[in-house]
Enzyme design. Sequence first.
Site, PDB file in Angstrom:
ATOM      1  N   GLY A  92     -55.248 -75.454  55.440  1.00  0.00           N
ATOM      2  CA  GLY A  92     -54.696 -74.532  55.130  1.00  0.00           C
ATOM      3  C   GLY A  92     -55.382 -72.929  56.297  1.00  0.00           C
ATOM      4  O   GLY A  92     -56.322 -73.542  56.042  1.00  0.00           O
ATOM      5  N   GLY A 111     -47.976 -72.137  46.165  1.00  0.00           N
ATOM      6  CA  GLY A 111     -48.248 -72.712  48.105  1.00  0.00           C
ATOM      7  C   GLY A 111     -47.711 -73.904  48.057  1.00  0.00           C
ATOM      8  O   GLY A 111     -46.948 -75.052  46.851  1.00  0.00           O
ATOM      9  N   ILE A 162     -50.136 -76.189  47.195  1.00  0.00           N
ATOM     10  CA  ILE A 162     -51.208 -77.284  46.513  1.00  0.00           C
ATOM     11  C   ILE A 162     -50.451 -76.859  44.767  1.00  0.00           C
ATOM     12  O   ILE A 162     -50.139 -77.780  43.955  1.00  0.00           O
ATOM     13  CB  ILE A 162     -52.406 -76.415  45.906  1.00  0.00           C
ATOM     14  N   GLY A 197     -56.496 -70.701  54.261  1.00  0.00           N
ATOM     15  CA  GLY A 197     -57.160 -70.643  53.277  1.00  0.00           C
ATOM     16  C   GLY A 197     -59.099 -71.340  53.604  1.00  0.00           C
ATOM     17  O   GLY A 197     -59.998 -70.863  53.757  1.00  0.00           O
ATOM     18  N   THR A 198     -58.135 -72.506  54.198  1.00  0.00           N
ATOM     19  CA  THR A 198     -59.382 -73.231  54.237  1.00  0.00           C
ATOM     20  C   THR A 198     -59.778 -73.480  55.241  1.00  0.00           C
ATOM     21  O   THR A 198     -61.518 -73.131  55.656  1.00  0.00           O
ATOM     22  CB  THR A 198     -58.987 -74.681  54.168  1.00  0.00           C
ATOM     23  N   CYS A 218     -61.483 -81.601  48.131  1.00  0.00           N
ATOM     24  CA  CYS A 218     -60.897 -82.290  48.463  1.00  0.00           C
ATOM     25  C   CYS A 218     -62.008 -83.228  48.708  1.00  0.00           C
ATOM     26  O   CYS A 218     -61.760 -84.391  48.405  1.00  0.00           O
ATOM     27  CB  CYS A 218     -59.497 -82.231  49.594  1.00  0.00           C
ATOM     28  N   ASN A 246     -62.644 -69.918  55.736  1.00  0.00           N
ATOM     29  CA  ASN A 246     -63.478 -70.505  54.791  1.00  0.00           C
ATOM     30  C   ASN A 246     -64.198 -71.693  54.959  1.00  0.00           C
ATOM     31  O   ASN A 246     -64.516 -72.169  53.899  1.00  0.00           O
ATOM     32  CB  ASN A 246     -63.389 -69.820  53.143  1.00  0.00           C
ATOM     33  N   SER A 282     -53.149 -80.598  58.152  1.00  0.00           N
ATOM     34  CA  SER A 282     -52.498 -80.262  56.218  1.00  0.00           C
ATOM     35  C   SER A 282     -54.382 -79.383  55.400  1.00  0.00           C
ATOM     36  O   SER A 282     -54.742 -79.128  53.941  1.00  0.00           O
ATOM     37  CB  SER A 282     -53.513 -81.764  55.722  1.00  0.00           C
TER      38      SER A 282
END
Lengths: 290, 343
Positions: free
Chosen positions: A159, A12, A14, A161-162, A126, A165, A157
Amino acid sequence: MGKMKAAIIGSGNIGTDLMYKLERSEWLELTAMVGIDPNSEGLERARQRGYATFSNGIQGLEENPNLADIVFDATSAKAHVKHNEVLQRMGKMVIDLTPAAIGPFLSPVVNMGQHMDARNVNMITCGGQATIPIVHAVNEVANVSYAEIVATISSKSAGPGTRANIDEFTITTRRGIEEVGGAARGKALIIMNPADPPFMMRDTVYCEVEHMDEARISAAIHAMVKRVQDYVPGYRLKQEPIFDGNRVTTFLEVEGAGDYFEPYAGNLDIMTAAAVRVGEDIARKGVHHS
Amino acid sequence: MIRKSDKPLQITEVSLRDGSHAVAHQFTESQIRSAVRALDEAGVHNIEVSHGDGLGGSTLQYGRSLIDEMKLIEAAVEESKQSRIAVLLLPGIGTVHELKQAHSLGASLVRVATHVTEADVSAQHLHMARELGMEAIGFLMMSHSAPVAKLVEQAKLMESYGAEAVYVTDSAGALLPHQVKERIEALRGSLSIEIGFHAHNNLSLAVANTLVAIEEGATRIDGSVRCLGAGAGNTQTEVLVAVLQKMGINTGIDLYRMMDLAEHIIGPMLHRPQEILTGSLVMGYAGVYSSFLLHAERAGKRFGIDSRDILVELGRRGIIGGQEDMILDVAAELAHKSKSEVL
């Protein structure tokens, strides 16, 4: 000594950004990228650049155990748990960019030396990578009783997933502020700003200290910013720290290197840059167990 | 008025949460107890109690609560016989842990608030609220700042996460009546759940906009007694109750009791009258998050600049709810600029 061989799991954003950063490394040699979607853009880019690619997930590495000594995992916390089992069995060094937090939390400028023997290290978040060095620097000279960080990132920025969760971010970052940064108590806030053109990553670090000494604290912050700039050149103070009673507030801006992500996505850049730095430190010390 | 929904109206009193901003988060336990007791006796359906920025909002960024919000929630639950106690949660600030704690203390309704374009950060918390058996409501903040189609798309996401109602939240008090109409109308045509409206009175439109929302089919309505909320406050609850009564819409709330508690209980809690002064007016005009008011005034004083300039600059940069750190940052920058201009 030759370079240490490295592979990336996760094709992906990252994983792809990591690929570009590893290409420049003097200590690590990227050999392979592993994904689960044969049509992913990341795998295609890796193929074009001549790396071995696998679209059958961790199995690809299992069947080719000599491809890498060090493996970066940029998938998800859930997948990482499985990946780590396999990789530990294979004797690989694992750098975890997911929120799984199986291994110790690592900030390259704070506690790298303490975990040279760990076989799995976690890159926190991050916001953690951007702010924990400052908390640590202030704590060294002034004892931080409470640290609070606000990470503002551009919506683009962040995604899926972030987003799904987001509690993992706030909770993991808070733990990092306390366990790695050294604050007696921590708190983390995250904000996603949809402004267009996109908002450059910003981090504000509030520290309440036991021993206020403006000159020493300010010097410590400036010195730490320089050290982080070593691997994230776009990491900078937005203005001089503001002092108020027992509180010091640091305003940071993180501009990415613009490898795969746009420069505004400093949040993604600082994760991959820090992970590469950790991998390089391991390679430099020649910690081969395999 | 002919309402486009046949569901009864449910009023949520937000002075004990949104009003937290106006009193710099200094509510005491006895204030909460007396206010909840009176609101409950007056028949207000829901009463929201939390830090102004929601659960977990007691921070250096937003201002620390004098009294732990969990204590205040517990006290509110104890005092209330019929009203449900609601909490606010902003993902990124609060987490499911605080939600579970509030639920265990007796909070039975949660509004999960995101910026109008960021609804997908609410999935975790809406799901958890449903799992806990709480009523789960989505709250799309700064609704004025996105096109209607975007608002609809984001509201549908919240519906898909289990929200039982979604609010159009006019955090900046910037919406004009026709904009409220088109937003509620569009949501009514796209959602199968209830629609709510939360106003700020920065342009003196809160009651008028609320009436438009009710006419268009909104059934979940927020208000704050004496406008005790961020900026110029919200739709003044006791006024709204009176207006609705005149229009023949019965909310089940006792008007005289509302007047009395407005005068004798909420009134003394105000730090200053909730009139529309320059700061609030600028926020409504420029579309700036209402909670920034006191922060911008403090920053203006500290750096010796006009707080209006700070607010306008925040609006220009597209700063959204929660970015209070940018107020100091922008103020320092503006102060620096004006200094170098003088030199």
